[in-house]
Design a protein around this motif. Sequence first.
Motif, PDB file in Angstrom:
ATOM      1  N   ASP A  63       0.813  -1.221   0.000  1.00 21.80           N
ATOM      2  CA  ASP A  63       0.000   0.000   0.000  1.00 21.80           C
ATOM      3  C   ASP A  63       0.847   1.272   0.000  1.00 21.80           C
ATOM      4  O   ASP A  63       0.296   2.370  -0.133  1.00 21.80           O
ATOM      5  CB  ASP A  63      -0.915   0.024   1.224  1.00 21.80           C
ATOM      6  N   LEU A  64       2.154   1.151   0.150  1.00 28.21           N
ATOM      7  CA  LEU A  64       3.027   2.319   0.266  1.00 28.21           C
ATOM      8  C   LEU A  64       3.524   2.785  -1.104  1.00 28.21           C
ATOM      9  O   LEU A  64       3.593   1.998  -2.052  1.00 28.21           O
ATOM     10  CB  LEU A  64       4.224   1.980   1.155  1.00 28.21           C
ATOM     11  N   PRO A  65       3.878   4.060  -1.205  1.00 29.23           N
ATOM     12  CA  PRO A  65       4.448   4.558  -2.467  1.00 29.23           C
ATOM     13  C   PRO A  65       5.716   3.782  -2.828  1.00 29.23           C
ATOM     14  O   PRO A  65       6.509   3.413  -1.955  1.00 29.23           O
ATOM     15  CB  PRO A  65       4.766   6.029  -2.162  1.00 29.23           C
ATOM     16  N   ARG A  66       5.890   3.546  -4.103  1.00 32.37           N
ATOM     17  CA  ARG A  66       7.063   2.803  -4.577  1.00 32.37           C
ATOM     18  C   ARG A  66       8.297   3.683  -4.533  1.00 32.37           C
ATOM     19  O   ARG A  66       8.247   4.882  -4.836  1.00 32.37           O
ATOM     20  CB  ARG A  66       6.823   2.322  -6.006  1.00 32.37           C
ATOM     21  N   VAL A  67       9.419   3.075  -4.132  1.00 34.23           N
ATOM     22  CA  VAL A  67      10.702   3.778  -4.182  1.00 34.23           C
ATOM     23  C   VAL A  67      11.311   3.536  -5.556  1.00 34.23           C
ATOM     24  O   VAL A  67      11.614   2.395  -5.909  1.00 34.23           O
ATOM     25  CB  VAL A  67      11.658   3.272  -3.086  1.00 34.23           C
ATOM     26  N   ARG A 104       7.556   9.908   1.962  1.00 33.97           N
ATOM     27  CA  ARG A 104       6.117   9.672   1.800  1.00 33.97           C
ATOM     28  C   ARG A 104       5.713   8.332   2.389  1.00 33.97           C
ATOM     29  O   ARG A 104       4.626   8.201   2.975  1.00 33.97           O
ATOM     30  CB  ARG A 104       5.729   9.753   0.322  1.00 33.97           C
ATOM     31  N   ARG A 105       6.570   7.319   2.261  1.00 40.90           N
ATOM     32  CA  ARG A 105       6.250   6.008   2.835  1.00 40.90           C
ATOM     33  C   ARG A 105       6.141   6.101   4.368  1.00 40.90           C
ATOM     34  O   ARG A 105       5.188   5.594   4.965  1.00 40.90           O
ATOM     35  CB  ARG A 105       7.341   4.997   2.447  1.00 40.90           C
ATOM     36  N   SER A 106       7.101   6.762   4.988  1.00 39.50           N
ATOM     37  CA  SER A 106       7.052   6.920   6.442  1.00 39.50           C
ATOM     38  C   SER A 106       5.836   7.731   6.867  1.00 39.50           C
ATOM     39  O   SER A 106       5.186   7.429   7.881  1.00 39.50           O
ATOM     40  CB  SER A 106       8.334   7.607   6.943  1.00 39.50           C
ATOM     41  N   ALA A 153       5.962  -1.754  13.188  1.00 39.64           N
ATOM     42  CA  ALA A 153       7.001  -2.609  12.606  1.00 39.64           C
ATOM     43  C   ALA A 153       7.243  -2.234  11.146  1.00 39.64           C
ATOM     44  O   ALA A 153       8.396  -2.225  10.674  1.00 39.64           O
ATOM     45  CB  ALA A 153       6.588  -4.076  12.717  1.00 39.64           C
ATOM     46  N   LEU A 154       6.180  -1.897  10.430  1.00 37.82           N
ATOM     47  CA  LEU A 154       6.316  -1.472   9.040  1.00 37.82           C
ATOM     48  C   LEU A 154       7.075  -0.148   8.966  1.00 37.82           C
ATOM     49  O   LEU A 154       7.909   0.054   8.072  1.00 37.82           O
ATOM     50  CB  LEU A 154       4.935  -1.337   8.400  1.00 37.82           C
ATOM     51  N   TRP A 155       6.801   0.761   9.894  1.00 39.96           N
ATOM     52  CA  TRP A 155       7.523   2.033   9.921  1.00 39.96           C
ATOM     53  C   TRP A 155       9.021   1.796  10.108  1.00 39.96           C
ATOM     54  O   TRP A 155       9.864   2.447   9.466  1.00 39.96           O
ATOM     55  CB  TRP A 155       6.976   2.913  11.035  1.00 39.96           C
ATOM     56  N   LEU A 156       9.373   0.870  10.990  1.00 42.66           N
ATOM     57  CA  LEU A 156      10.790   0.559  11.219  1.00 42.66           C
ATOM     58  C   LEU A 156      11.434  -0.018   9.958  1.00 42.66           C
ATOM     59  O   LEU A 156      12.603   0.275   9.662  1.00 42.66           O
ATOM     60  CB  LEU A 156      10.930  -0.421  12.383  1.00 42.66           C
ATOM     61  N   GLU A 157      10.689  -0.821   9.213  1.00 44.68           N
ATOM     62  CA  GLU A 157      11.221  -1.346   7.949  1.00 44.68           C
ATOM     63  C   GLU A 157      11.504  -0.206   6.973  1.00 44.68           C
ATOM     64  O   GLU A 157      12.534  -0.217   6.281  1.00 44.68           O
ATOM     65  CB  GLU A 157      10.208  -2.321   7.332  1.00 44.68           C
ATOM     66  N   CYS A 158      10.599   0.759   6.920  1.00 43.35           N
ATOM     67  CA  CYS A 158      10.807   1.920   6.038  1.00 43.35           C
ATOM     68  C   CYS A 158      12.046   2.703   6.462  1.00 43.35           C
ATOM     69  O   CYS A 158      12.814   3.189   5.620  1.00 43.35           O
ATOM     70  CB  CYS A 158       9.586   2.826   6.058  1.00 43.35           C
ATOM     71  N   ALA A 159      12.247   2.825   7.782  1.00 46.32           N
ATOM     72  CA  ALA A 159      13.415   3.543   8.284  1.00 46.32           C
ATOM     73  C   ALA A 159      14.703   2.806   7.923  1.00 46.32           C
ATOM     74  O   ALA A 159      15.718   3.434   7.565  1.00 46.32           O
ATOM     75  CB  ALA A 159      13.315   3.721   9.797  1.00 46.32           C
TER      76      ALA A 159
END
Length: 248
Positions: free
Chosen positions: A157-161, A195-197, A234-240
Amino acid sequence: MQLTGPSGTDDLTDDAWQGDQEELEPDPLETARTHVRALLHHTRILSGEPGDVLDLALRAAQRAFDEIGACNTQLDTASERGKALAREIEDRLSEQDPAAVPALLHELGCLAAKVAASEAGRQVVLRILGTAEEPGTEDQQTPPDSRDRVPKLTTADLPRVPSLYDSEHPGYSTLADMMAAQEKATAQRVDAHDRRSAVVTAHMVELVLRMADVSFSDPALNEEALAEVRSAYALWLECADERRRDDS
């Protein structure tokens, strides 16, 4: 929390409520007082004098009202603290400083547990006063299928990098063109990470505010919302981690 009419709109005029008033649930405290008055009436008839039975009835009624008042206070306090926790979580994650977030989520879980215990006590008091449904009846709790679903968030669901190799024109006429394109791609990747974070942070804040506004008094919904908040963290930490790998 905004009040709405039976149709779900903000119209609270007399016309909006016409025809629906008979379906409204009576106020639990007023119903309880009615029961107590009836009890006192019958006590006088049976004993001739109120005596000790009347005193006991009055004290029992007062304890019941005090308990219900304490439940209301607990719910209000938890709601206000839940909103404050949502703001603290948003501030921490927006500043890329997640170290305090686990403690905030733990406090959120403790608040939900306290309210669940308080609301269970409320149901016991209301049943004693004859104002609550018996366990197992259809109207005691909102059926699971009728509850609002807790929204889920996944990586998909997050914006693609974008990749550094993404380009509509892979060929470069000069070295300067290639370096400019790489700088542009790098800036796009930084923006995508931001944007993902931000999407994950907004999702977590929305869930915590929803708990504070609506679901603290619904233990089943609380459990689902808490699980999703922890999953989102946990998803936020993955983005970080992705951001740090990109920066290295």
